[in-house]
Enzyme design. Sequence first.
Site, PDB file in Angstrom:
ATOM      1  N   GLU B  50      -0.433  -6.275   3.978  1.00 57.59           N
ATOM      2  CA  GLU B  50      -0.217  -7.343   3.585  1.00 57.59           C
ATOM      3  C   GLU B  50       0.657  -7.845   4.199  1.00 57.59           C
ATOM      4  O   GLU B  50       1.309  -5.955   5.091  1.00 57.59           O
ATOM      5  CB  GLU B  50       0.225  -6.082   2.170  1.00 57.59           C
ATOM      6  CG  GLU B  50      -0.659  -5.971   1.039  1.00 57.59           C
ATOM      7  CD  GLU B  50      -0.346  -5.277  -0.294  1.00 57.59           C
ATOM      8  OE1 GLU B  50      -1.200  -5.419  -1.332  1.00 57.59           O
ATOM      9  OE2 GLU B  50       0.335  -4.789  -0.148  1.00 57.59           O
ATOM     10  N   ASP B  61      12.098  -4.841  -4.664  1.00 60.91           N
ATOM     11  CA  ASP B  61      12.328  -4.352  -3.609  1.00 60.91           C
ATOM     12  C   ASP B  61      13.730  -3.403  -3.431  1.00 60.91           C
ATOM     13  O   ASP B  61      14.005  -3.500  -4.229  1.00 60.91           O
ATOM     14  CB  ASP B  61      12.095  -4.963  -2.024  1.00 60.91           C
ATOM     15  CG  ASP B  61      10.477  -5.332  -2.140  1.00 60.91           C
ATOM     16  OD1 ASP B  61       9.441  -4.637  -2.070  1.00 60.91           O
ATOM     17  OD2 ASP B  61       9.987  -6.778  -1.878  1.00 60.91           O
TER      18      ASP B  61
END
Lengths: 426, 273
Positions: B50, B61
């Site tokens: 990823e 995040d």
Amino acid sequence: MLDYQQPDARGHFGPVNGSYFGGTFVAETLIHALDELKATYARYQHDAEFQREFRHELAHFVGRPSPVYHAARLSRELGGAQIHLKREDLNHTGAHKVNNTIGQALLAKRMGKPRIIAETGAGQHGVATATICARYGLECVVYMGSEDIKRQSPNVYRMKLLGATVVPVDSGSKTLKDALNEALRDWVTNVENTYYIIGTVAGPAPYPAMVRDFQSVIGEECLTQMPTQIGRQPDAVLACVGGGSNAMGIFYPYIPHEGTRLIGVEAAGEGLDSGKHSASLTRGTPGVLHGNRTYLLQDRNGQITETHSISAGLDYPGVGPEHAYLKDIGRAEYVGITDTEALEAFHRLCRTEGIIPALESSHAVAHAMKMAPTMRPDQHLLVNLSGRGDKDIGTVADLSNADFYCRPSCRGQSVKGGVSVVEMKS
Amino acid sequence: MNVRIAAVFETLKAQGRQALIPYVTAGDPSPAATVDILHGLVAGGADILELGVPFSDPMADGPVIQKASERALAQGVGLDDVLGMVRDFRRDDARTPVVLMGYANPVECYGVEAFARDAAAAGVDGVLIVDYPPEECEGFAALLKAAGLDLIFLLAPTSTEARMATVGRIAGGYVYYVSLKGVTGAGHLDTDEVARVIPRIRQHVQVPVGVGFGIRDATSAVAVAGVSDAVVIGSKLIQLMEAAPAGTWATVARDFMASIRGPLDAASAARRL
């Protein structure tokens, strides 16, 4: 009359130019909370008891309706159209922000969420949220960019007095957009017991329409007040636009009244072509940020660029999606006013009318001052005076090189865009 | 269904093993090092990579990945650079799937049609856009499918069964269960909770199910691998590279993967007995 039904059930404003604004661009973690909020708002939006409580609070706690005031001396001096001010600065807590905050806090109570989070730029939304949380006995956490904390220290102290926790945000540009990111992160983490009161007509659906609905009390009052005052509706309604909640609040009831121009005034900062401004509608391009598609200030890679405004409340790289839609269908016009022009309007209104306006609102006043002399004395401009300027006197003093600080806690502080305060001599 | 991703899960399933999926931000710690780091991850035992597309406002995040994004942006990394890194990686590795992970705005700014075309040409296999829930990306999903790319979705502890079904209808590649309420790199992993939710997800989702957020070491990886098809590790890997001197990043990445691959495979083998 324009037939206006926006947004659709998905929170989309449009279609326009093959696309739409608004929507729900969030991580999966928040979908459930937003679905829950949509359902709750749909249930109470037309609920008689909810509306009765909301109106009661607006009348008895906020002090509504706020008056429309004819700025006769200013209008006479300018020699043109008559300028009228919708006095949201007279609301309890000093700005329009409290209208929306009460509406959302009443929803939070009904949803059984004991913890409230909010983001704030200039601190007006933070103060309004802290105030309502004190009133309803809810825990309150306010995220604020550390740059804004410096600029708006009186409001930070007010929030603390009211029992709120103010969390400084040091990421990115340390302003409103970063506070929004941090509040969204908190919400993702604490979604079960936490209600997020977004302070403007941005964010994922249902916030843009819901905040607009709560704020539209401003324009609804004007619709009845203006005919009493001048015998008709105004030729134009003006309001400053950062996220755009005070503007949507006064614009929305006027949208079907096509004889009234709607003019949003963005922060042109050091100039629209200087690269140092917050004019998302006049200089931005469509994109996705903070849960919705709207006009954004971004670079060629789609990164959100840093913004600038003398006013912390306008210092935001996006704008509510309904403004993006109104711009694209041509129902509202958007213009820019520079820091210097806003500051001049600030001083002018202080001296001619005895009103200290918020620096945000000063942008709208400044544009009205530009327009009025080009118009006839029998024409009328209605300006939303969205907040009072007490919170901004430190910024204005710095820019005027006036050193009124005398408290140890203020020594050596300066504001973004201003000159630094000379260190107090001991 | 993307060929490379499907092949990886098919092979692993036949072997009774779980996919190990590391996340790194493209351009961090240095744009020049990203391709070497990707090869290092594969050498250490990664099955799918990823690759994060840096964004200025990564709202889902945590601080570790946000800082990685800031470092990459400070070095001027844009989406076109990220595609360039995938092209470079493909020169020496035609087998390992690469999934781009990021936010909607850089992709919309690039242009969704151009992105689907260029990503496929560069050798990208799947795309995960954190802030594109199924209801906002119908057009994008169709474009990706036509280009042979999988659109990968997240599921969360707050996802309802109806939600799982919605995601199940359009998910490609694998779905990624966010194992805790919070941002990347946060908090404490509740493996019992994961074990309860995954079977429910499998009722609605036909593609393999991976677990991410909160996995930091072999112990937590082994714990979730017992109930899932893949484990995703991001923040811990970035922290290890943050602490390591320049030039050693690819080795650090390889060694960290190996430290998880070994116990993961040992646990899988034990389960098969």
